[in-house]
Design a protein around this motif. Structure first.
Motif, PDB file in Angstrom:
ATOM      1  N   PHE A  10      42.551 -47.480 -64.651  1.00 38.41           N
ATOM      2  CA  PHE A  10      41.521 -48.525 -64.676  1.00 38.41           C
ATOM      3  C   PHE A  10      41.100 -48.818 -66.115  1.00 38.41           C
ATOM      4  N   CYS A  11      40.902 -47.762 -66.916  1.00 41.47           N
ATOM      5  CA  CYS A  11      40.498 -47.949 -68.316  1.00 41.47           C
ATOM      6  C   CYS A  11      41.574 -48.695 -69.098  1.00 41.47           C
ATOM      7  N   ILE A  12      42.831 -48.336 -68.862  1.00 44.01           N
ATOM      8  CA  ILE A  12      43.941 -49.017 -69.543  1.00 44.01           C
ATOM      9  C   ILE A  12      43.987 -50.476 -69.134  1.00 44.01           C
ATOM     10  N   TYR A  13      43.768 -50.727 -67.840  1.00 41.39           N
ATOM     11  CA  TYR A  13      43.771 -52.121 -67.361  1.00 41.39           C
ATOM     12  C   TYR A  13      42.680 -52.926 -68.061  1.00 41.39           C
ATOM     13  N   CYS A  14      41.462 -52.352 -68.140  1.00 41.16           N
ATOM     14  CA  CYS A  14      40.350 -53.076 -68.753  1.00 41.16           C
ATOM     15  C   CYS A  14      40.616 -53.370 -70.221  1.00 41.16           C
ATOM     16  N   TRP A  15      41.364 -52.484 -70.883  1.00 39.82           N
ATOM     17  CA  TRP A  15      41.618 -52.676 -72.301  1.00 39.82           C
ATOM     18  C   TRP A  15      42.819 -53.577 -72.564  1.00 39.82           C
ATOM     19  N   CYS A  16      43.836 -53.486 -71.707  1.00 44.71           N
ATOM     20  CA  CYS A  16      45.107 -54.166 -71.991  1.00 44.71           C
ATOM     21  C   CYS A  16      45.274 -55.494 -71.251  1.00 44.71           C
ATOM     22  N   ALA A  17      44.552 -55.683 -70.145  1.00 42.13           N
ATOM     23  CA  ALA A  17      44.708 -56.933 -69.393  1.00 42.13           C
ATOM     24  C   ALA A  17      44.202 -58.101 -70.228  1.00 42.13           C
ATOM     25  N   PRO A  18      44.695 -59.310 -69.979  1.00 40.08           N
ATOM     26  CA  PRO A  18      44.203 -60.477 -70.727  1.00 40.08           C
ATOM     27  C   PRO A  18      42.685 -60.614 -70.602  1.00 40.08           C
ATOM     28  N   VAL A  19      42.036 -60.871 -71.716  1.00 39.22           N
ATOM     29  CA  VAL A  19      40.595 -61.131 -71.692  1.00 39.22           C
ATOM     30  C   VAL A  19      40.354 -62.455 -70.983  1.00 39.22           C
ATOM     31  N   GLN A  20      39.397 -62.481 -70.078  1.00 44.57           N
ATOM     32  CA  GLN A  20      39.114 -63.678 -69.295  1.00 44.57           C
ATOM     33  C   GLN A  20      37.837 -64.337 -69.818  1.00 44.57           C
ATOM     34  N   VAL A  21      37.955 -65.606 -70.168  1.00 41.56           N
ATOM     35  CA  VAL A  21      36.830 -66.311 -70.774  1.00 41.56           C
ATOM     36  C   VAL A  21      36.588 -67.633 -70.052  1.00 41.56           C
ATOM     37  N   ALA A  22      35.384 -68.157 -70.232  1.00 38.58           N
ATOM     38  CA  ALA A  22      35.028 -69.488 -69.724  1.00 38.58           C
ATOM     39  C   ALA A  22      34.256 -70.214 -70.819  1.00 38.58           C
ATOM     40  N   PHE A  23      34.385 -71.534 -70.843  1.00 38.56           N
ATOM     41  CA  PHE A  23      33.634 -72.367 -71.774  1.00 38.56           C
ATOM     42  C   PHE A  23      32.353 -72.838 -71.086  1.00 38.56           C
ATOM     43  N   THR A  24      31.196 -72.545 -71.691  1.00 40.82           N
ATOM     44  CA  THR A  24      29.943 -73.011 -71.112  1.00 40.82           C
ATOM     45  C   THR A  24      29.138 -73.779 -72.164  1.00 40.82           C
ATOM     46  N   PHE A  25      28.331 -74.723 -71.688  1.00 40.63           N
ATOM     47  CA  PHE A  25      27.581 -75.611 -72.574  1.00 40.63           C
ATOM     48  C   PHE A  25      26.150 -75.717 -72.067  1.00 40.63           C
ATOM     49  N   ASP A  26      25.211 -75.494 -72.968  1.00 39.40           N
ATOM     50  CA  ASP A  26      23.797 -75.512 -72.585  1.00 39.40           C
ATOM     51  C   ASP A  26      23.129 -76.845 -72.905  1.00 39.40           C
ATOM     52  N   ASP A  27      22.153 -77.175 -72.074  1.00 39.12           N
ATOM     53  CA  ASP A  27      21.147 -78.206 -72.298  1.00 39.12           C
ATOM     54  C   ASP A  27      21.513 -79.587 -71.742  1.00 39.12           C
ATOM     55  N   GLY A  28      22.762 -80.050 -71.924  1.00 46.74           N
ATOM     56  CA  GLY A  28      23.135 -81.378 -71.420  1.00 46.74           C
ATOM     57  C   GLY A  28      22.999 -82.471 -72.460  1.00 46.74           C
ATOM     58  N   THR A  29      23.306 -82.147 -73.727  1.00 50.93           N
ATOM     59  CA  THR A  29      23.241 -83.163 -74.778  1.00 50.93           C
ATOM     60  C   THR A  29      24.433 -84.120 -74.658  1.00 50.93           C
ATOM     61  N   LEU A  30      24.236 -85.325 -75.142  1.00 54.90           N
ATOM     62  CA  LEU A  30      25.235 -86.382 -74.984  1.00 54.90           C
ATOM     63  C   LEU A  30      26.558 -86.029 -75.645  1.00 54.90           C
ATOM     64  N   ASP A  31      26.520 -85.341 -76.789  1.00 56.01           N
ATOM     65  CA  ASP A  31      27.770 -85.027 -77.486  1.00 56.01           C
ATOM     66  C   ASP A  31      28.666 -84.105 -76.670  1.00 56.01           C
ATOM     67  N   GLU A  32      28.078 -83.323 -75.759  1.00 57.01           N
ATOM     68  CA  GLU A  32      28.904 -82.481 -74.887  1.00 57.01           C
ATOM     69  C   GLU A  32      29.731 -83.345 -73.943  1.00 57.01           C
ATOM     70  N   TYR A  33      29.151 -84.458 -73.511  1.00 57.13           N
ATOM     71  CA  TYR A  33      29.883 -85.403 -72.665  1.00 57.13           C
ATOM     72  C   TYR A  33      30.906 -86.181 -73.487  1.00 57.13           C
TER      73      TYR A  33
END
Length: 267
Positions: A10-33
């Protein structure tokens, strides 16, 4: 032997597996759109947009202290294009810890009504400003059928530290669940409280992430997928055992330091 083998695996998996990321954006400013969504789509990604629902206006770009804000029509367009929409509360009150239970509940009821009334949308997630929480928040969020946004996050552009992508990867792995959100507050100057100088700087980050994904080092998910993956890992029996072990070792270390200081004081 089998539990030890499973623990090490399990420890090896957590270290070696691909890091999983998401893009998040706060507030709702026009430039994000205007910039963030098209750039993400160019590379095949979708974002998670936390909208301050009380700062959204109909058919116009409302000028807030954060900069021009999206309209409900633009938020609806993002949702139709496959991006995920979340509430960042109704009024973005930052001192959640100073609010009463009734005030927090009022914020939730107002933001749910904002989305339902203005875009016929049942918002599922709510992200409190500054990732804040109290003993009431999760209970109230779940009471109203919402899901609290929880994440190991790294802000871009950084407020106090110039993270490189390699440092982001290392920080994600040290979480022992290999997940992280890359969080943005605006894309260009005048568009948010912590923006890049230009959209090209944001695109550089996305391009680096894409290259790492092609190498199998990183995996980009929608936030909802990332959340499910993180919860599955955190609730795994070995993960729970690992966290308890780390907690126990930290306590032993503190006790040892206390004893050593006592011995030094007696010399």
């Amino acid at each position: 032997a089998l539990p030890l083998f499973a623990f090490i695996s399990f420890c090896i998996y957590c270290w070696c597996a691909p890091v999983q990321v998401a893009f998040t954006f706060d507030d709702g400013t026009l430039d994000e759109y205007q910039y963030a969504a098209p750039i993400l789509e160019k590379y095949g990604y979708r974002g998670f947009f936390n909208i301050i629902s009380g700062k959204v206006k109909h058919g116009e770009n409302f000028q807030d202290q954060l900069g021009p804000m999206m309209s409900w029509e633009q938020i609806s367009d993002l949702e139709k294009r496959g991006h995920e929409i979340s509430s960042h509360t109704h009024s973005h009150r930052t001192h959640i810890g100073l609010m009463s239970c009734e005030e927090i509940e009022r914020e939730l009821l107002m933001t749910v009504d904002d989305f339902r009334t203005n875009m016929n949308f049942n918002v599922r997630y709510v992200a409190f400003p500054q990732n804040a929480k109290t003993v009431y928040t999760d209970e109230l969020v779940l009471k109203h059928g919402l899901i609290p946004v929880r994440a190991n996050r790294i802000d871009f552009p950084p407020c106090s530290h110039n993270y490189t992508i390699d440092e982001v990867l290392g920080r994600c792995r040290r979480n022992m669940n290999g997940t992280c959100v890359l969080q943005f507050h605006g894309i260009c100057k005048g568009g948010g409280w912590n923006s890049f100088n230009s959209p090209s700087e944001f695109e550089d980050i996305v391009r680096q992430v894409k290259k790492l994904e092609e190498r199998g080092v990183i995996r980009v998910l929608n936030y909802s997928e990332l959340s499910r993956t993180r919860d599955a890992i955190l609730n795994h029996p070995i993960s729970i055992l690992l966290r308890k072990t780390v907690f126990h070792l930290e306590n032993l270390a503190r006790q040892a330091i206390h004893v050593l200081r006592g011995l030094q004081g007696g010399i």
